[in-house]
Scaffold this active site. Structure first.
Site, PDB file in Angstrom:
ATOM      1  CD  GLU A  86       3.587 -43.187   6.551  1.00  0.00           C
ATOM      2  OE1 GLU A  86       2.451 -43.691   6.497  1.00  0.00           O
ATOM      3  OE2 GLU A  86       4.594 -43.840   6.850  1.00  0.00           O
ATOM      4  CD  GLU A 111       6.546 -43.431  11.072  1.00  0.00           C
ATOM      5  OE1 GLU A 111       6.061 -44.508  10.648  1.00  0.00           O
ATOM      6  OE2 GLU A 111       5.861 -42.446  11.384  1.00  0.00           O
TER       7      GLU A 111
HETATM    8  C1  FCB Z   1       3.319 -45.508   9.567  1.00  0.00           C
HETATM    9  C2  FCB Z   1       2.710 -44.496  10.507  1.00  0.00           C
HETATM   10  C3  FCB Z   1       3.008 -44.764  11.954  1.00  0.00           C
HETATM   11  C4  FCB Z   1       2.933 -46.242  12.292  1.00  0.00           C
HETATM   12  C5  FCB Z   1       3.749 -47.040  11.315  1.00  0.00           C
HETATM   13  C6  FCB Z   1       3.761 -48.528  11.586  1.00  0.00           C
HETATM   14  O1  FCB Z   1       2.627 -45.502   8.369  1.00  0.00           O
HETATM   15  O2  FCB Z   1       3.194 -43.216  10.199  1.00  0.00           O
HETATM   16  O3  FCB Z   1       2.130 -44.006  12.739  1.00  0.00           O
HETATM   17  O4  FCB Z   1       1.630 -46.644  12.354  1.00  0.00           O
HETATM   18  O5  FCB Z   1       3.272 -46.831  10.006  1.00  0.00           O
END
Ligand code: FCB
Length: 446
Positions: free
Chosen positions: A166, A349
């Site tokens: 990210e 994610e």
């Molecule tokens: C993302 C992050 C991860 C976690 C999630 C909830 O932005 O990559 O580490 O904190 O959010």
């Protein structure tokens, strides 16, 4: 409930973690200090003044956690802590740090789990921050040296790599607003950090492929829709925020240019053939989605836009984020439409916070997380059926952990972690997700 479409054969299912959020043991075995250690110990940065000195103590509980991971799914995404491998960021390798990741990787392989490794999930060595960190152009050289060591030491057993986690969160939260380490603010930090992140991804990708062309190398990007907070919110504010959050990273990577709104601020950091380097045909792109962002016009903020209030019509997660699986579908369709040369996608994610507690029998029922996952995975299946090339899905996250500036209160895990004892207790969503994986996405009843 949304209709579920069949997932492709060999679809990749797993869970995701990050070193700093679970490992703890921040001074063990020669690990150097990271910017997050410094940040956590700066008063006023983390809710309830918490820190990740212990986190989930994963470093000391590796064997137990390996068994947990192996019973969860066939793939596992984790990150390597740069200061564990190179305590000073460059120079001497810390063999004990290498040993830890060898034990982790070998332990996964012995248990039949495929590792997916993020090289950088936000824990920059403090020594490099002291030289300017992401605002310094040399970061791409420091990172290449670090990446070279990782590939050299682990590349014989790890085929799947993600370079940076990210970049937008690193640049905007860490260098624009100061919510995250290293706590810098303003365009003068945000813009060089943004460009150097993009440059580093391009350079590390090329270096890694020249070293070993068969490696599967991607990088992960957050993808959230930007929507107006109210019908009166000017479109320009929404578009500006979209640049800050999405386009400052997707456009250089996939189109080889910065958005017009950004170019005047960033061009002084661009040199020679940089724009040829940032445009990169990654082997896959990791997409991370949580919720749409509702944008408010705010002239005091960077680009005149900021986070607004979330609308009332949606149910919310424990962090107040709107639950909107159709928004996930829309994001994926939008990506496909906007970027014709999009590489295959892995959802690296997706997940949600709920207020999970142990009942008197010591079990943890989290039906809301099951409903969340069910609806988001169904939305994903719909996007795949409608032509988006998605190859895998990693739930965030294996176990409750240190959620950055929010501390330990938000519980994102499929496994409950008791903060006092650090005991791991799989939640009902963990059981549900295992069954889903066994059925390759055919959804079990919640
Ligand atoms: C993302 C992050 C991860 C976690 C999630 C909830 O932005 O990559 O580490 O904190 O959010």
């Amino acid at each position: 409930m949304d209709h579920i479409h069949a997932f492709p054969r060999h679809f990749i299912w797993g869970t995701s973690t990050a070193a700093y959020q679970i490992e703890g043991a921040v001074t063990a075995d020669g690990r150097g200090t990271s910017i997050w250690d410094t940040f956590c110990h700066t008063p006023g940065t983390i809710k309830n003044s918490e820190n990740a000195d212990i986190a989930c103590d994963h470093y000391n509980r590796l064997e137990e956690d390996l068994d947990l991971i192996a019973t969860t799914g066939p793939h596992y995404r984790f990150s390597i802590s740069w200061p564990r491998v190179l305590p000073h960021g460059t120079g001497q390798v810390n063999e004990k740090g290498i040993d830890f990741y060898n034990r982790l990787i070998n332990g996964l392989l012995e248990r039949g789990v495929t590792p997916w490794v993020t090289m950088y999930h936000w824990d920059l060595p403090q020594a490099l921050q002291d030289k300017g960190g992401w605002t310094h152009r040399d970061i791409s050289n420091w990172f290449q040296d670090y990446a070279h060591i990782l590939l050299d030491r682990f590349g014989d057993r790890v085929n799947n790599w993600m370079i940076v986690n990210e970049p937008s969160a690193i640049s905007l939260f860490g260098h624009g607003y100061g919510f995250h380490a290293p706590g810098l603010t303003g365009l003068e930090n945000l813009m060089p950090a943004t460009h150097h992140l993009n440059l580093t991804i391009g350079q590390v990708y090329r270096m890694a492929k020249s070293l070993c062309p068969t490696l599967n190398i991607g990088s992960t990007y957050t993808r959230m829709d930007q929507r107006p907070e109210t019908p009166d919110t000017p479109l320009t504010a929404v578009e500006s925020f979209d640049c800050l959050w999405n386009r400052n990273f997707y456009d250089p990577l996939l189109l080889g240019r910065y958005p017009a709104q950004t170019l005047p601020y960033i061009k002084r950091y661009i040199q020679n053939d940089d724009m040829d380097i940032v445009k990169t045909d990654l082997d896959f792109i990791g997409i991370q989605h949580y919720a749409a962002i509702y944008v408010r016009e705010d002239s005091a903020k960077i680009y005149g836009a900021f986070f607004g209030d979330n609308p009332t019509q949606f149910e919310k997660t424990g962090l107040g984020w709107p639950i909107d699986p159709d928004g996930f579908y829309d994001c994926l369709m939008h990506l496909k439409k906007t970027y014709p040369h999009l590489p295959p996608i892995i959802i690296t994610e997706n997940g949600a916070v709920f207020d999970d507690t142990l009942d008197k029998n010591g079990t943890c029922h989290d039906p809301k997380r099951i409903a969340f996952l069910k609806d988001y995975i169904a939305a994903l299946s719909r996007a795949i059926a409608d032509g988006v090339d998605v190859r895998g899905y990693f739930a965030w996250t294996l176990m409750d952990n240190f959620e950055w500036a929010e501390g330990y209160t938000p519980r994102f895990g499929l496994v409950h972690v008791d903060r006092a004892t650090l005991k791991r207790t799989p939640k009902s969503s963990w059981q549900w997700y295992r069954q889903l994986i066994q059925n390759n996405g055919l959804l079990p009843e919640g």
